[in-house]
Design a protein around this motif. Sequence first.
Motif, PDB file in Angstrom:
ATOM      1  N   THR A 114       1.291   2.550  -3.442  1.00  0.00           N
ATOM      2  CA  THR A 114       0.105   3.273  -3.904  1.00  0.00           C
ATOM      3  C   THR A 114       0.044   4.655  -3.269  1.00  0.00           C
ATOM      4  O   THR A 114      -0.265   5.648  -3.937  1.00  0.00           O
ATOM      5  N   GLU A 147       0.823  -1.203   0.000  1.00  0.00           N
ATOM      6  CA  GLU A 147       0.000   0.000   0.000  1.00  0.00           C
ATOM      7  C   GLU A 147       0.860   1.258   0.000  1.00  0.00           C
ATOM      8  O   GLU A 147       0.454   2.297  -0.517  1.00  0.00           O
ATOM      9  N   TYR A 154      -6.313   4.290 -13.587  1.00  0.00           N
ATOM     10  CA  TYR A 154      -6.332   4.806 -12.213  1.00  0.00           C
ATOM     11  C   TYR A 154      -6.044   6.297 -12.198  1.00  0.00           C
ATOM     12  O   TYR A 154      -5.131   6.773 -12.875  1.00  0.00           O
ATOM     13  N   THR A 158      -3.836  -1.515  -5.408  1.00  0.00           N
ATOM     14  CA  THR A 158      -2.761  -2.241  -4.722  1.00  0.00           C
ATOM     15  C   THR A 158      -2.786  -3.741  -4.976  1.00  0.00           C
ATOM     16  O   THR A 158      -1.735  -4.326  -5.317  1.00  0.00           O
ATOM     17  N   PHE A 194      -0.858   2.224 -13.996  1.00  0.00           N
ATOM     18  CA  PHE A 194      -1.866   3.108 -13.419  1.00  0.00           C
ATOM     19  C   PHE A 194      -2.454   4.057 -14.459  1.00  0.00           C
ATOM     20  O   PHE A 194      -3.624   4.440 -14.376  1.00  0.00           O
ATOM     21  N   GLY A 213      -6.626   8.342  -8.842  1.00  0.00           N
ATOM     22  CA  GLY A 213      -6.170   8.698  -7.498  1.00  0.00           C
ATOM     23  C   GLY A 213      -6.689  10.064  -7.089  1.00  0.00           C
ATOM     24  O   GLY A 213      -7.654  10.591  -7.645  1.00  0.00           O
ATOM     25  N   GLN A 239       4.747   0.757 -12.726  1.00  0.00           N
ATOM     26  CA  GLN A 239       3.387   0.728 -12.186  1.00  0.00           C
ATOM     27  C   GLN A 239       2.696   2.072 -12.410  1.00  0.00           C
ATOM     28  O   GLN A 239       1.543   2.119 -12.849  1.00  0.00           O
ATOM     29  N   TYR A 240       3.407   3.148 -12.096  1.00  0.00           N
ATOM     30  CA  TYR A 240       2.785   4.467 -12.123  1.00  0.00           C
ATOM     31  C   TYR A 240       2.466   4.947 -13.537  1.00  0.00           C
ATOM     32  O   TYR A 240       1.429   5.582 -13.757  1.00  0.00           O
ATOM     33  N   TYR A 254       2.139   7.254  -4.910  1.00  0.00           N
ATOM     34  CA  TYR A 254       1.547   7.790  -6.140  1.00  0.00           C
ATOM     35  C   TYR A 254       0.366   8.682  -5.794  1.00  0.00           C
ATOM     36  O   TYR A 254       0.389   9.884  -6.026  1.00  0.00           O
ATOM     37  N   ASP A 308      -9.093   0.264  -5.620  1.00  0.00           N
ATOM     38  CA  ASP A 308      -7.786   0.230  -4.979  1.00  0.00           C
ATOM     39  C   ASP A 308      -6.856  -0.580  -5.877  1.00  0.00           C
ATOM     40  O   ASP A 308      -7.047  -1.784  -6.059  1.00  0.00           O
TER      41      ASP A 308
END
Length: 658
Positions: free
Chosen positions: A351, A348, A629, A365, A625, A631, A620-621, A354, A363
Motif C-alpha cells: 500500500t 502495508e 481508492y 491493505t 484500487f 490515497g 491491485q493498483y 502505491y 485502508d
Amino acid sequence: MAVKEMKKLSIICEKQAQDQILRLLQGTQQVEVDDIYEDTDNQEWLAKYFSDSQQHSDENSNTESLIRQIQEFVRFIRDHGSAKEKVTELKRGVTSFGDFEKTFDEEQLTKELALIGDLKKRWDDNLAETKKYQAQEDWGTSWQNLDIDQIQKVKNATYLLGLIPNDQWDAFQEQLKQTPTFYSEFISNDQKETAFALLFLRHEGHLINQIMQDFGARVENKPYPGTPKAILKEAKEALTKLAEERKSLAKLIGEKKGQVYHLQQAEEVLLAKYQREMAKAGIVESHYLAVIRGWIGADEVPTLQRVLNQALPNQQVYVSLEEPTEAEIATNKTPTKLKNHAIVKPFEMLTEMYSIPKYDEIDPTPWMMPFYLVFFGMMVADFGYGLLMLVATTVGLKALTLPKGTQRFLKLFQYLSLSTIVWGLIYGSSFGVEMPVYLLSPSKDFMAIFGLSMVFGGIQIFTGLFLAGKENMRKKEYVAAVNQGFSWQGILAGILIAALGALVVKSNALTMIGAILAIISALAVLVTSVIGAKSKVGGLFMGLYDLYGITSYIGDFVSYSRLMALGISGGSIAAAFNMLVGYMPPAARFTAGIVLIVVLQGLNIFLSLLSAYVHAARLQYVEFFGKFYTGGGRAFRPLKPAEKYMNFIDENGGNDND
C-alpha cells in the motif's frame, strides 16, 4: 484493521525540561513532533503569547559535523588501515535506546577523533608529498639523458628544452639541419610527444621560435634545480621514504579498526541526537516555558501520560489533547498511521508503494492482502520454489537480526511462500517436475486455469465496486455510492447472469433476469448522473459517457489472464531447463549438469518471483484500487532513533510493530 485514530498533542513544560521530554518521546517512538512555526494557523497565538520567541537554529550545533566526521573516519580506517587487522563492526541487535545511549562517552569520542584526525592529516600530507615527488620522478625519467652542465659552458650559444608531437619530429629535424648552427638532440618520447634539447647561437633565437611555432613544438621550462639525473635520484629517495612512512601509518591506522565498533555506537547516538535537534527547531519557547505540539495515536495516549508522569512528577508537564479538525483532515495536516493485524501488517508496504490513505479514507491493505496472497502464489505456483522461499525467509528472520524494513520484507515473502507452496501442490509442480498428485495440470487444464483466473478477477472487481459504494455511503454521498459502486455491480452481475443463461445453462428465464438487472442498473447510472449534475442535460450525457466505460471492464478482466500465463510460463521454463540437462551425457549430467541446473533454476526462481511481485501488485493498483481508492495521505513520522546499526524496542510499553 483501519487507519488509526489520531489525537493532536500539545505539551507545555518548563524550558529546561524540553530536552528530557524530547528524549522520552523519541524512546516511545509514538509521537510525531510538528514544526509550530510552519503552520500559519499558529501565528495568531504565537504573536499573542510568545512574541519574544525565536525559532531554534541548529546551525551552531556540532552534532551534524561530528556525524560526518565519524563517517569519514570510518571510511578512512577501512580504506587505508593495514589488511592484517580486521574491522570490528557494531553487530546489529535489539535493545533499548536508553540503555544503548548510556554507552556513549562524548569525552572519549573527542579524544579518539583527535587521534584519528592526526593520522588522517599525516596520511593526506604523505599522499600530497608522494604526488609531488611522483611528478618530479616522471620529469626526471623523461629528461635523465640530458647533460645540462656541458651546454652551459658555451658562451655565445644557448639552449632550450622542448616537446613536439611525435608525428612532427622527423620533419622538424630536417628543417633544423638546413641551418648548420642549429644542433638538436633526441632525449626521450612517450605515446604523444618527443622530448628534445636544442643548441643554437643566441642571436638566432627568433629563427628558432618561428620554426617551433611552425611545427607545433613548445618550450619545456625546467621545473627543478640541478641535473635531471640528480632530480631523478632525489625523487626516488624521497618516494622510498614516503612509502616506508605510509607503511608505518597503515599499521597505526589498522590498529584503529578495533575502534570502528565504538565509532558506530557514537554515530547511532549522535544520529538520534541530531533528530531531536531537528525536532527542537519547531518548538516554541519563552523565558521559562516551552510548547511542543504533534500527533499521537489515541490508543497510545495512556502510555505517554504514564511516561511523562514518571519522569516529571508533581504536575511539571501539562498535556492537552484535541481531535483533528475537518480543515486539518482536508488539508492533509493529520498524519495517517495504519493499524492492522500482525498477518496483514507486512502487506502495508505494498500500500505504501502505491500511496498512503488519507486520514479519513479506507485502508485498502486488509482487503488487498488475500487477493495479493492468492495471485502471487498462482503466478509462481511451484512447490519447490515455495519451500525454498519458506526456508530462506524463516532462517533470515530467526537467525539474523536485520533492519526492521528488511524484516518486514522477509515476513511478506514468508507468507507468500505458503501461497506458492499451496498452488504448487494444486498444479503438481516442483522445480518444473510434474508431481504424481495434482488438481490442475498447467499443460492440460489451461482453460480451467484461465476460467479460474477470470473468477478471481471478477471477485476482486466486485469487491472493489462494493468498497466504492460502501465508502461513499460512509461519507453520506448516496448518489455517488449508487453511481460509482452498486449500480456497476448490478450491470456486471446482470451481464454475467445473462451470459450464463444464454451460453451455459441455456435458460431464457436466467438470461432475461440478467438482462433486466443490467438494464435497471444502467438506468440507475443515468438517473444518478442527472441528479448529481447541475445541468440535467449535461448529467444525462455524462451518464451515457460513464456507461461507455463498460468497455474498460473487458480490459480489466483480460488483465487477470496473467494469473494463468505467468503460472504456466514459469513451470514450462523450469521443465525446459530440466529437459536440457536431462539430454546431457551421464558423466556431464552429474558434474557440470548439477551446476548448470542450479544456475538455471536459480535464474528462473528470481524471474518468477520478480514477475509475480510486480504483476500481482499491478493488478491491485490498477484493477482493484482504481475502483475505490485514491490515497495521497501523509504518513505518520514519529520522532525515533535512526536505527542505522541497531534495532531499538519501543520503550515504556510501546508497540514495536507500530
